[in-house]
Design a protein around this motif. Structure first.
Motif, PDB file in Angstrom:
ATOM      1  N   ALA A 209     -12.843  -4.213  -7.211  1.00 39.92           N
ATOM      2  CA  ALA A 209     -13.662  -3.081  -6.401  1.00 39.92           C
ATOM      3  C   ALA A 209     -12.633  -2.269  -5.510  1.00 39.92           C
ATOM      4  N   ILE A 210     -11.478  -2.476  -5.440  1.00 44.82           N
ATOM      5  CA  ILE A 210     -10.371  -1.496  -4.861  1.00 44.82           C
ATOM      6  C   ILE A 210     -10.395  -0.372  -5.360  1.00 44.82           C
ATOM      7  N   SER A 211     -10.401  -0.466  -6.960  1.00 42.36           N
ATOM      8  CA  SER A 211     -10.273   0.709  -7.564  1.00 42.36           C
ATOM      9  C   SER A 211     -11.348   1.840  -7.460  1.00 42.36           C
TER      10      SER A 211
ATOM     11  N   TYR B 187      -9.241   8.279   2.063  1.00 40.48           N
ATOM     12  CA  TYR B 187     -10.668   7.399   2.374  1.00 40.48           C
ATOM     13  C   TYR B 187     -10.403   7.488   3.979  1.00 40.48           C
ATOM     14  N   THR B 188     -11.567   8.129   4.290  1.00 43.67           N
ATOM     15  CA  THR B 188     -11.996   8.071   5.981  1.00 43.67           C
ATOM     16  C   THR B 188     -13.065   7.356   6.384  1.00 43.67           C
ATOM     17  N   GLN B 189     -12.429   6.657   7.317  1.00 45.85           N
ATOM     18  CA  GLN B 189     -13.359   5.451   7.917  1.00 45.85           C
ATOM     19  C   GLN B 189     -14.066   5.964   9.376  1.00 45.85           C
ATOM     20  N   HIS B 190     -15.340   5.780   9.585  1.00 46.15           N
ATOM     21  CA  HIS B 190     -16.027   6.136  10.707  1.00 46.15           C
ATOM     22  C   HIS B 190     -16.471   4.952  11.643  1.00 46.15           C
ATOM     23  N   ASN B 191     -16.296   3.662  11.114  1.00 50.08           N
ATOM     24  CA  ASN B 191     -16.446   2.511  11.995  1.00 50.08           C
ATOM     25  C   ASN B 191     -15.343   2.398  12.878  1.00 50.08           C
TER      26      ASN B 191
ATOM     27  N   ASP C  23     -16.351  11.176  -4.195  1.00 48.04           N
ATOM     28  CA  ASP C  23     -16.062  12.312  -4.746  1.00 48.04           C
ATOM     29  C   ASP C  23     -15.131  11.621  -6.098  1.00 48.04           C
ATOM     30  N   ASN C  24     -15.447  12.389  -7.244  1.00 47.02           N
ATOM     31  CA  ASN C  24     -14.870  12.172  -8.395  1.00 47.02           C
ATOM     32  C   ASN C  24     -15.084  10.617  -8.925  1.00 47.02           C
ATOM     33  N   GLY C  25     -16.175   9.776  -8.400  1.00 45.39           N
ATOM     34  CA  GLY C  25     -16.253   8.503  -8.796  1.00 45.39           C
ATOM     35  C   GLY C  25     -15.700   7.470  -7.895  1.00 45.39           C
ATOM     36  N   GLN C  26     -15.038   8.051  -6.897  1.00 49.90           N
ATOM     37  CA  GLN C  26     -14.151   7.192  -5.977  1.00 49.90           C
ATOM     38  C   GLN C  26     -14.912   7.500  -4.574  1.00 49.90           C
ATOM     39  N   ILE C  27     -14.971   6.160  -3.676  1.00 48.78           N
ATOM     40  CA  ILE C  27     -15.394   6.227  -2.377  1.00 48.78           C
ATOM     41  C   ILE C  27     -14.312   7.010  -1.596  1.00 48.78           C
TER      42      ILE C  27
END
Length: 286
Positions: free
Chosen positions: A51-53, A60-64, A121-125
């Motif tokens: 799942a890392i991929s 990767y921007t985190q809002h928690n 974006d482009n298939g990635q989170i």
């Protein structure tokens, strides 16, 4: 397994940061964004490193607000979980353009119910927002839990129409406070409620509002940040105050024949900035 996942997250960061959209393998590219988001959530329990991929480690921007930014912040949280304690059951998952939003039954530092939103974006989170609340230990006054109820997505051709209906309800009634217009959005008193403290129907909602008023508790909605939907399900992300505290609201609605028929929600107190572990904000980029 948790330690293995953390080590893989850290070890893979440099490699994944060099990846472009063309580096996503063909089998991975064939997996829907919805399935990728569910896989990432499930990995919290299973330790599935594949799942890392699905996460862009270099963007990767985190809002928690209690999680550090980037893939490393995600790994730190996993490492802090008591061994074998994490449980994840994704109950509902929806897709709207580049966004996937889910509703999940967690054991994550204790039993919780949560909504997660992922931007792809482009298939990635590349971005994540969420709202979590402690899981209630009993059903609400009408016998419903925070997670039961309708599951099937229908009326895909009415997604835009249903989003517009729920958005109008939220902005007109909850933000502007024009409660006299509330009945026009519902089929009489036929309304299924999953908030743990509120009973079914407009009558149940009215009773809860009266009880809060008697205890001096005020609930306000000041701004809608995002409305996402798939078919008959619509999620509204907003902010306001509850009992004087800054609050993030995630409200999921099911629409049936042009009327709001069912509701689930999670409300979370927004931490003061002095306690944030990232600087992205609870609603940043929404």
């Amino acid at each position: 397994m948790k330690t293995t996942l953390l080590a893989t997250l850290v070890a893979s960061s440099a490699l994944l940061s060099a990846c472009t959209s063309t580096s996503v393998s063909e089998p991975s590219a064939m997996i829907s964004n919805k399935d990728k988001a569910v896989a990432v959530l499930n990995s919290i329990e299973t330790g599935d490193t594949k799942a890392i991929s699905y996460i862009n480690s270099s963007n990767y921007t985190q809002h928690n607000l209690v999680v550090g930014d980037g893939l490393a912040g995600f790994g730190e949280v996993l490492h802090a979980l008591p061994k074998g304690s994490a449980k994840v059951k994704v109950v509902r998952a929806f897709e709207d353009g580049n966004y996937v939003f889910t509703q999940t039954d967690y054991n994550f530092f204790g039993p919780k119910v949560g909504f997660d939103v992922f931007r792809f974006d482009n298939g990635q989170i590349v971005e994540h927002w969420d709202n979590l609340i402690a899981k209630a230990d009993k059903p609400n006054p009408s016998g419903h839990t925070q997670l039961d109820g309708a599951l099937t997505v229908t009326d895909l051709d009415k997604t835009a129409e249903n989003k517009a209906l729920v958005s109008e309800f939220f902005n007109t009634v909850l933000v502007k406070g024009d409660y006299q217009k509330m009945p026009q959005f519902f089929d009489g008193d036929h309304y299924i409620q999953h908030n743990p403290a509120i009973g079914d129907g407009l009558s149940g909602l009215g009773k809860a509002i009266d009880e809060m008023a008697q205890h001096g508790i005020k609930m306000t909605f000041t701004k809608v940040h995002k409305v996402l939907g798939e078919g008959n399900f619509v999620l509204v992300i907003s902010e306001g105050t509850f009992a004087g505290k800054a609050t993030s609201y995630y409200d999921l609605f099911r629409v049936d024949n042009g009327k709001i028929a069912e509701h689930w929600d999670v409300m979370e107190t927004i931490l003061p900035k002095s306690e944030w572990k990232n600087t992205n904000g609870k609603f940043g980029n929404l």
